[in-house]
Scaffold this motif. Sequence first.
Motif, mmCIF file in Angstrom:
data_model
loop_
_atom_site.group_PDB
_atom_site.id
_atom_site.type_symbol
_atom_site.label_atom_id
_atom_site.label_comp_id
_atom_site.label_asym_id
_atom_site.label_seq_id
_atom_site.Cartn_x
_atom_site.Cartn_y
_atom_site.Cartn_z
ATOM 1 N N GLN A 152 31.925 7.760 -26.096
ATOM 2 C CA GLN A 152 32.384 9.076 -25.667
ATOM 3 C C GLN A 152 31.186 9.920 -25.230
ATOM 4 O OE1 GLN A 152 35.774 9.775 -25.612
ATOM 5 N NE2 GLN A 152 35.949 7.612 -26.213
ATOM 6 N N TYR A 153 31.288 10.486 -24.015
ATOM 7 C CA TYR A 153 30.226 11.356 -23.497
ATOM 8 C C TYR A 153 30.713 12.796 -23.517
ATOM 9 C CZ TYR A 153 26.657 13.251 -20.380
ATOM 10 O OH TYR A 153 25.629 13.994 -19.846
ATOM 11 N N PRO A 154 29.859 13.737 -23.934
ATOM 12 C CA PRO A 154 30.273 15.152 -23.908
ATOM 13 C C PRO A 154 30.697 15.560 -22.490
ATOM 14 C CG PRO A 154 28.215 14.878 -25.126
ATOM 15 C CD PRO A 154 28.509 13.558 -24.480
ATOM 16 N N GLY A 155 31.928 15.980 -22.349
ATOM 17 C CA GLY A 155 32.416 16.338 -21.021
ATOM 18 C C GLY A 155 33.116 15.202 -20.309
#
Length: 245
Positions: A152-155
């Motif tokens: 999961q990547y922020p944004g």
Amino acid sequence: MKCLSALALLTLSGTVAAQQPTKTFYLDYAFQEIFVNNDVAYIVDRYATAPVHWTDSVFTVAGGDLRQVVQTSRQSQGDTLVRTTQWQANGRLQWQEEKRGKHLHGPQLYYNEAGQLRHRHLYVAGALRSTECVPVASTSRTCQEVEITLPQYPGGQEGILRYIAERLHYPADALSGRKQGKVLVYFVIDETGQVRNVHVKDSIFPSLSAESIRVVKGLPRFGPGRKAGLPVPVRCAVPVTFNIN
């Protein structure tokens, strides 16, 4: 961004200490070193016992330690059997899986951080026939379901593309030569969420590849991917596009 879980094989019994494979040649073996850098090495040995019967063994090495082995065997009747073993960074087993063709087939074993068996599943041609969650007395953690969670990547994906667009510079030689197009950048998100092993397979122009690699290497830490509750390395790819208006 496209990500694939990094899977491995070779069904072994017990906990196997991590070790680095050696380059050994035997009669009827063909050796090919697919990719090597400071992070990961992929090595293939092919052993053929007949024109239509062969076995490929792929070893993945990280930090000098053997992390996964994928053994693909083509049988004389045309079936393909894939056996996978994955080790954790601490050298203990993480999982062991088997497939026949594209379907899970045979025992699938999953371990916890201490290398203790937690899940045992039996598949026949992709159909789950039995499942068992093995209790471990030395831990209070519940036995989690076997599921895969991608990094999961922020944004999210939009955040990745925005990060790249804000930091990408058009190389002067590519701009003057009107070189443009899409560069597909491959990388691994390791168990800590860091971006590693960044590379381009098919370069459309050297400076475009170099600039794409530079920007992708700078991506901030992801939330790591997980399988059966444990963090796992995940192979991903992201397109970087250069357009001249």
